[in-house]
Design a protein around this motif. Structure first.
Motif, short mmCIF file in Angstrom:
data_model
loop_
_atom_site.label_atom_id
_atom_site.label_comp_id
_atom_site.label_asym_id
_atom_site.label_seq_id
_atom_site.Cartn_x
_atom_site.Cartn_y
_atom_site.Cartn_z
N ARG A 55 36.06 33.71 31.97
CA ARG A 55 36.50 34.68 33.09
C ARG A 55 37.72 34.43 33.38
NH1 ARG A 55 32.30 38.25 34.24
NH2 ARG A 55 30.52 37.71 33.63
N VAL A 56 38.32 35.09 34.30
CA VAL A 56 39.66 34.88 35.02
C VAL A 56 39.54 34.31 36.17
CG1 VAL A 56 41.87 35.92 35.60
CG2 VAL A 56 40.61 37.20 33.94
N GLY A 57 40.05 33.29 36.11
CA GLY A 57 39.78 32.30 37.53
C GLY A 57 41.11 32.26 38.28
N ALA A 58 42.10 32.47 37.89
CA ALA A 58 43.41 32.66 38.75
C ALA A 58 44.44 33.49 37.83
CB ALA A 58 44.07 31.17 39.33
N CYS A 59 45.13 34.34 38.66
CA CYS A 59 46.14 35.25 37.94
C CYS A 59 47.57 34.91 38.95
CB CYS A 59 45.95 36.61 37.99
SG CYS A 59 47.34 37.43 37.16
N LYS A 60 48.57 34.51 38.41
CA LYS A 60 49.65 34.35 39.12
C LYS A 60 50.48 35.34 39.06
CE LYS A 60 49.33 29.37 37.76
NZ LYS A 60 50.06 28.19 36.86
N MET A 61 50.38 36.49 38.17
CA MET A 61 51.11 37.73 38.24
C MET A 61 50.95 38.63 39.44
SD MET A 61 52.78 36.91 35.50
CE MET A 61 53.71 38.02 35.15
N SER A 62 51.58 38.12 40.41
CA SER A 62 51.57 38.81 41.83
C SER A 62 52.05 40.40 41.56
CB SER A 62 52.37 38.17 42.99
OG SER A 62 53.62 37.99 42.67
N ASP A 63 52.84 40.46 40.73
CA ASP A 63 53.35 42.14 40.57
C ASP A 63 52.30 42.76 39.64
OD1 ASP A 63 53.88 40.83 37.96
OD2 ASP A 63 55.72 41.89 37.73
N CYS A 64 51.28 42.49 39.37
CA CYS A 64 50.25 42.95 38.61
C CYS A 64 49.34 43.98 39.27
CB CYS A 64 49.22 42.38 37.62
SG CYS A 64 48.22 43.17 36.52
N GLN A 65 49.22 45.34 38.95
CA GLN A 65 48.36 46.22 39.80
C GLN A 65 46.95 45.81 39.94
OE1 GLN A 65 48.63 50.07 37.83
NE2 GLN A 65 47.22 49.49 36.29
N HIS A 66 46.58 44.82 39.14
CA HIS A 66 44.97 44.32 39.33
C HIS A 66 45.11 43.18 40.19
CE1 HIS A 66 43.93 47.10 35.95
NE2 HIS A 66 45.00 46.59 35.17
N ASN A 67 46.21 42.61 40.65
CA ASN A 67 46.17 41.23 41.31
C ASN A 67 46.14 41.55 42.72
OD1 ASN A 67 47.19 38.96 42.67
ND2 ASN A 67 47.95 38.32 40.58
N VAL A 68 45.23 40.82 43.50
CA VAL A 68 45.08 41.08 44.88
C VAL A 68 44.94 39.17 45.33
CG1 VAL A 68 43.71 41.69 46.82
CG2 VAL A 68 44.01 43.30 45.03
N GLN A 69 46.04 38.93 46.12
CA GLN A 69 45.96 37.57 46.39
C GLN A 69 45.75 36.61 45.36
OE1 GLN A 69 43.34 37.67 50.10
NE2 GLN A 69 45.03 38.22 51.32
N TYR A 70 46.22 36.85 44.10
CA TYR A 70 46.43 35.83 43.16
C TYR A 70 44.87 35.86 42.41
CZ TYR A 70 50.90 34.60 44.81
OH TYR A 70 52.00 34.95 44.98
N GLU A 71 44.03 36.76 42.73
CA GLU A 71 42.88 37.11 42.10
C GLU A 71 42.66 38.29 41.27
OE1 GLU A 71 40.45 34.72 42.03
OE2 GLU A 71 41.25 33.54 43.85
N CYS A 72 42.34 38.33 39.98
CA CYS A 72 42.38 39.58 39.10
C CYS A 72 41.37 40.30 39.71
CB CYS A 72 42.19 39.23 38.00
SG CYS A 72 42.17 40.70 36.70
N GLN A 73 41.60 41.77 39.69
CA GLN A 73 40.43 42.62 40.41
C GLN A 73 40.09 43.86 39.09
OE1 GLN A 73 39.24 42.47 43.48
NE2 GLN A 73 40.25 40.63 43.22
N ALA A 74 40.57 43.45 37.83
CA ALA A 74 40.40 44.24 36.76
C ALA A 74 38.70 44.03 36.37
CB ALA A 74 41.17 43.82 35.49
#
Length: 94
Positions: A55-74
């Motif tokens: 699973r995706v625990g953290a995402c540091k790519m704040s400019d990704c359209q799936h990222n909300v507050q460093y959490e992946c929403q895909a």
């Protein structure tokens, strides 16, 4: 919130990859340069929980359209090669 699944990992050399399934309980995506899978490491022995799908625990790519507050929403992601880098291929700049 349910963490998104790693639906496929194309990086056979990763310690957590078995038959294109990630078995790390949670991965971290991103650094200051690109959407790198920071959980990747190469060793001869496979690890992780063979009954688990990563699973995706953290995402540091704040400019990704799936990222909300460093959490992946895909709904799920794919990890694979972007040139020589091992990246989240689902990354999409906003």
């Amino acid at each position: 919130m349910k963490m998104p699944a790693v639906n496929e990992c194309q990086v056979d050399a990763c310690a957590y990859n078995a038959e294109h399934i990630c078995h790390a309980l949670a991965i971290t995506v991103g650094n200051s340069h690109h959407a790198e899978c920071e959980t990747f490491f190469k060793v001869d022995v496979k690890g992780g929980d063979p009954a688990a799908t990563g699973r995706v625990g953290a995402c540091k790519m704040s400019d990704c359209q799936h990222n909300v507050q460093y959490e992946c929403q895909a709904s799920g992601i794919v990890v694979g090669y972007a040139q020589k880098d091992i990246d989240c291929l689902t990354y999409a700049p906003a």
